[in-house]
Design a protein around this motif. Structure first.
Motif, mmCIF file in Angstrom:
data_model
loop_
_atom_site.group_PDB
_atom_site.id
_atom_site.type_symbol
_atom_site.label_atom_id
_atom_site.label_comp_id
_atom_site.label_asym_id
_atom_site.label_seq_id
_atom_site.Cartn_x
_atom_site.Cartn_y
_atom_site.Cartn_z
ATOM 1 N N ASP A 86 0.839 -1.192 0.000
ATOM 2 C CA ASP A 86 0.000 0.000 0.000
ATOM 3 C C ASP A 86 0.882 1.252 0.000
ATOM 4 O O ASP A 86 2.044 1.217 0.363
ATOM 5 C CB ASP A 86 -0.963 -0.005 1.196
ATOM 6 N N MET A 87 0.291 2.356 -0.419
ATOM 7 C CA MET A 87 1.058 3.597 -0.566
ATOM 8 C C MET A 87 1.665 4.078 0.752
ATOM 9 O O MET A 87 2.751 4.650 0.749
ATOM 10 C CB MET A 87 0.174 4.703 -1.167
ATOM 11 N N ALA A 88 1.006 3.837 1.875
ATOM 12 C CA ALA A 88 1.556 4.272 3.164
ATOM 13 C C ALA A 88 2.872 3.563 3.461
ATOM 14 O O ALA A 88 3.826 4.195 3.928
ATOM 15 C CB ALA A 88 0.545 4.002 4.284
ATOM 16 N N HIS A 89 2.956 2.269 3.178
ATOM 17 C CA HIS A 89 4.199 1.527 3.399
ATOM 18 C C HIS A 89 5.296 2.003 2.439
ATOM 19 O O HIS A 89 6.450 2.175 2.834
ATOM 20 C CB HIS A 89 3.974 0.020 3.222
ATOM 21 N N ILE A 90 4.928 2.188 1.185
ATOM 22 C CA ILE A 90 5.914 2.630 0.197
ATOM 23 C C ILE A 90 6.462 4.005 0.573
ATOM 24 O O ILE A 90 7.673 4.224 0.586
ATOM 25 C CB ILE A 90 5.298 2.638 -1.220
ATOM 26 N N ALA A 92 6.517 5.392 3.552
ATOM 27 C CA ALA A 92 7.311 5.273 4.780
ATOM 28 C C ALA A 92 8.715 4.748 4.465
ATOM 29 O O ALA A 92 9.704 5.230 5.026
ATOM 30 C CB ALA A 92 6.613 4.350 5.777
ATOM 31 N N ALA A 93 8.806 3.785 3.571
ATOM 32 C CA ALA A 93 10.110 3.226 3.205
ATOM 33 C C ALA A 93 10.989 4.261 2.509
ATOM 34 O O ALA A 93 12.167 4.413 2.844
ATOM 35 C CB ALA A 93 9.927 2.004 2.298
ATOM 36 N N ILE A 94 10.425 4.982 1.569
ATOM 37 C CA ILE A 94 11.184 6.013 0.847
ATOM 38 C C ILE A 94 11.597 7.131 1.810
ATOM 39 O O ILE A 94 12.743 7.590 1.794
ATOM 40 C CB ILE A 94 10.367 6.564 -0.347
ATOM 41 N N ASP A 95 10.681 7.538 2.685
ATOM 42 C CA ASP A 95 10.999 8.578 3.672
ATOM 43 C C ASP A 95 12.098 8.139 4.627
ATOM 44 O O ASP A 95 12.881 8.967 5.111
ATOM 45 C CB ASP A 95 9.748 8.967 4.467
ATOM 46 N N ALA A 96 12.170 6.842 4.909
ATOM 47 C CA ALA A 96 13.198 6.317 5.820
ATOM 48 C C ALA A 96 14.555 6.158 5.142
ATOM 49 O O ALA A 96 15.547 5.879 5.804
ATOM 50 C CB ALA A 96 12.744 4.977 6.404
ATOM 51 N N GLY A 97 14.606 6.320 3.815
ATOM 52 C CA GLY A 97 15.887 6.245 3.124
ATOM 53 C C GLY A 97 16.024 5.133 2.110
ATOM 54 O O GLY A 97 17.102 4.930 1.556
ATOM 55 N N ALA A 98 14.946 4.402 1.830
ATOM 56 C CA ALA A 98 15.009 3.384 0.775
ATOM 57 C C ALA A 98 15.092 4.085 -0.579
ATOM 58 O O ALA A 98 14.544 5.177 -0.761
ATOM 59 C CB ALA A 98 13.782 2.485 0.824
ATOM 60 N N ASP A 99 15.785 3.458 -1.506
ATOM 61 C CA ASP A 99 15.943 4.041 -2.840
ATOM 62 C C ASP A 99 14.860 3.573 -3.805
ATOM 63 O O ASP A 99 14.518 4.275 -4.749
ATOM 64 C CB ASP A 99 17.323 3.681 -3.402
ATOM 65 N N GLU A 100 14.341 2.388 -3.568
ATOM 66 C CA GLU A 100 13.324 1.835 -4.475
ATOM 67 C C GLU A 100 12.564 0.747 -3.737
ATOM 68 O O GLU A 100 12.925 0.365 -2.629
ATOM 69 C CB GLU A 100 14.000 1.301 -5.743
ATOM 70 N N TYR A 101 11.530 0.227 -4.389
ATOM 71 C CA TYR A 101 10.581 -0.683 -3.757
ATOM 72 C C TYR A 101 10.151 -1.731 -4.771
ATOM 73 O O TYR A 101 9.732 -1.373 -5.875
ATOM 74 C CB TYR A 101 9.367 0.143 -3.321
ATOM 75 N N ILE A 102 10.265 -3.008 -4.423
ATOM 76 C CA ILE A 102 9.854 -4.117 -5.290
ATOM 77 C C ILE A 102 8.805 -4.934 -4.546
ATOM 78 O O ILE A 102 8.963 -5.217 -3.359
ATOM 79 C CB ILE A 102 11.052 -5.038 -5.631
ATOM 80 N N MET A 103 7.763 -5.325 -5.256
ATOM 81 C CA MET A 103 6.732 -6.174 -4.660
ATOM 82 C C MET A 103 7.082 -7.650 -4.852
ATOM 83 O O MET A 103 7.579 -8.037 -5.901
ATOM 84 C CB MET A 103 5.371 -5.937 -5.333
ATOM 85 N N LYS A 104 6.799 -8.461 -3.836
ATOM 86 C CA LYS A 104 6.903 -9.905 -3.979
ATOM 87 C C LYS A 104 5.582 -10.413 -4.547
ATOM 88 O O LYS A 104 4.539 -9.871 -4.203
ATOM 89 C CB LYS A 104 7.138 -10.567 -2.622
ATOM 90 N N PRO A 105 5.575 -11.424 -5.368
ATOM 91 C CA PRO A 105 6.752 -12.122 -5.884
ATOM 92 C C PRO A 105 7.426 -11.292 -6.982
ATOM 93 O O PRO A 105 6.795 -10.474 -7.626
ATOM 94 C CB PRO A 105 6.170 -13.413 -6.451
ATOM 95 N N PHE A 106 8.708 -11.526 -7.165
ATOM 96 C CA PHE A 106 9.492 -10.790 -8.150
ATOM 97 C C PHE A 106 10.158 -11.782 -9.093
ATOM 98 O O PHE A 106 10.180 -12.976 -8.840
ATOM 99 C CB PHE A 106 10.546 -9.921 -7.462
ATOM 100 N N ASP A 107 10.701 -11.262 -10.172
ATOM 101 C CA ASP A 107 11.481 -12.087 -11.094
ATOM 102 C C ASP A 107 12.717 -11.302 -11.520
ATOM 103 O O ASP A 107 12.928 -10.168 -11.087
ATOM 104 C CB ASP A 107 10.647 -12.544 -12.297
ATOM 105 N N ARG A 108 13.517 -11.906 -12.361
ATOM 106 C CA ARG A 108 14.765 -11.274 -12.793
ATOM 107 C C ARG A 108 14.522 -9.936 -13.471
ATOM 108 O O ARG A 108 15.237 -8.961 -13.227
ATOM 109 C CB ARG A 108 15.532 -12.212 -13.737
#
Length: 121
Positions: A86-90, A92-108
């Motif tokens: 959800d947008m609140a988690h995304i 929060a992560a960016i505000d905390a210093g994350a550079d990017e965000y990937i959802m599981k499941p992911f692939d190459r």
């Protein structure tokens, strides 16, 4: 060769991510929780950290907060890789210093595109 620390409490996720990242020419290490990851970073700071949100002992957000406060001049690229979508988690992560965000499941393709987007490839 660039290095990546894969931080996830799931052994299966770490194995899949390791295979993808090694195919992309990364040297990889693994940590099962934020505390193990922090200890690893204090010894050898990786170029990239692929980080899960929900883990025992120390969550991804707790790890990221400590890492950004004490990174000693080296700022690794941090990509959250989680089911929290959800947008609140995304935000929060960016505000905390994350550079990017990937959802599981992911692939190459997803990992390769995100790493290219943040300049880690």
């Amino acid at each position: 060769m660039k290095s990546c620390l894969i931080v996830d409490d799931s052994k299966v996720i770490r194995k899949v991510a390791r295979r993808i990242l090694e195919d992309l020419s990364f040297a990889t290490d693994e940590a099962a929780d934020g505390r193990d990851a922090l200890e690893h970073c204090r010894q050898t700071m990786p170029d990239v950290i692929l980080l899960d949100w929900n883990m025992p002992v120390m969550s991804g957000m707790e790890f990221l907060s400590v890492l950004r406060a004490e990174q000693n001049g080296k700022r690794p690229v941090v990509v959250f890789c989680t089911t929290e979508n959800d947008m609140a988690h995304i935000r929060a992560a960016i505000d905390a210093g994350a550079d990017e965000y990937i959802m599981k499941p992911f692939d190459r393709d997803v990992i390769e595109a995100k790493l290219a987007q943040v300049g880690a490839l």
